[in-house]
Motif scaffolding. Sequence first.
Motif: not given
Length: 334
Positions: A251, A292, A267-269, A264-265, A200, A202, A232, A290, A234
Amino acid sequence: MSETHLTEAQYDAITEAAAQWCMRVHEPDCTDQEREAFAVWLAADPVHAFEYEAMLDIWDVSEHLPHPAPATAQVIALPRVQRRSPWSRFAVAAAVTLLAAPVAAYSGWQLGWLPNAYERFTADTSIRTVTLPDGSQVELNLGTQLTFSNYKDQRRVTLSKGEAFFKVSHDVTHPFLVQAAEGRIRVTGTQFNVWMYEDQVRVTLLEGSVLVTSNKNLSGDGLRLEPGMQARYRAGDYAAQISQTYANTPDLAWRTGKLVLDNLSLAEALPLINRYLNTPLTVADSATGKLRIGGVFNTRDINQLVTSLPKVLPVYLSRNADGQPVLNARPQNL
């Protein structure tokens, strides 16, 4: 490195062995038995590991050399090779790094094939600011590795892991390229941030403009970013995803030693958290992912964040079959 005092002959023998192992383990037909023998050799002495790291630096340059157009004998008197082998890739890079063939190296520079400067930079447990040979400044986040190569027609950085903030010296005729995963960021002079975790990437732009492509093998210059924009992607994506950012984007909080998680969720964090962990966290299922999380954390003490998660979220920690920590949502009381 080892404190053992080696003779010049002994050191040369280790260097030669490191070069041979570097070439062999990169061959597709390298056997499991050979890889086991290499692991034994690498662990036998810290000097072995040190010399092998140096060979990997050389190999990195050779792997990223521009593919030259066919040259006539009048341009450069080198033997014609129909297919470049790992041995010749190593020889070309070694000629530059060790200055073993100054005439060939000079000719390669003039044709844009070889760099005239190559440096490797790392930041382990503290943020580090470095000045590249072209005058550009780079801030390296914790656990970051990058290399710089200066070619006649371009300046090239390869971000192997981590995150870096660039202040690039302006030079329209000598563009600055950053390679991250399978993508590329092209600039002439600007300020921007590149974050990478596994495959990934960014890219956050503060000043100037950059061209971002998610796959350097695709034709075209990619998507243009203006200040306040972020890309962003991949590895392998056909195109990067573009979004707007705001002035105080979290960021860039790493530059002051902070990790900001803005509602953030999990999964995002987790990619943001795992960047600082030796052993990455995973989630047991999509329901856990999911949940947060928000807060400001010290990048030098992310392990404390991991241990505190069960106190701030309805989760508990377990281990999978590989011993990696797993976050599980607590069952709800019926």
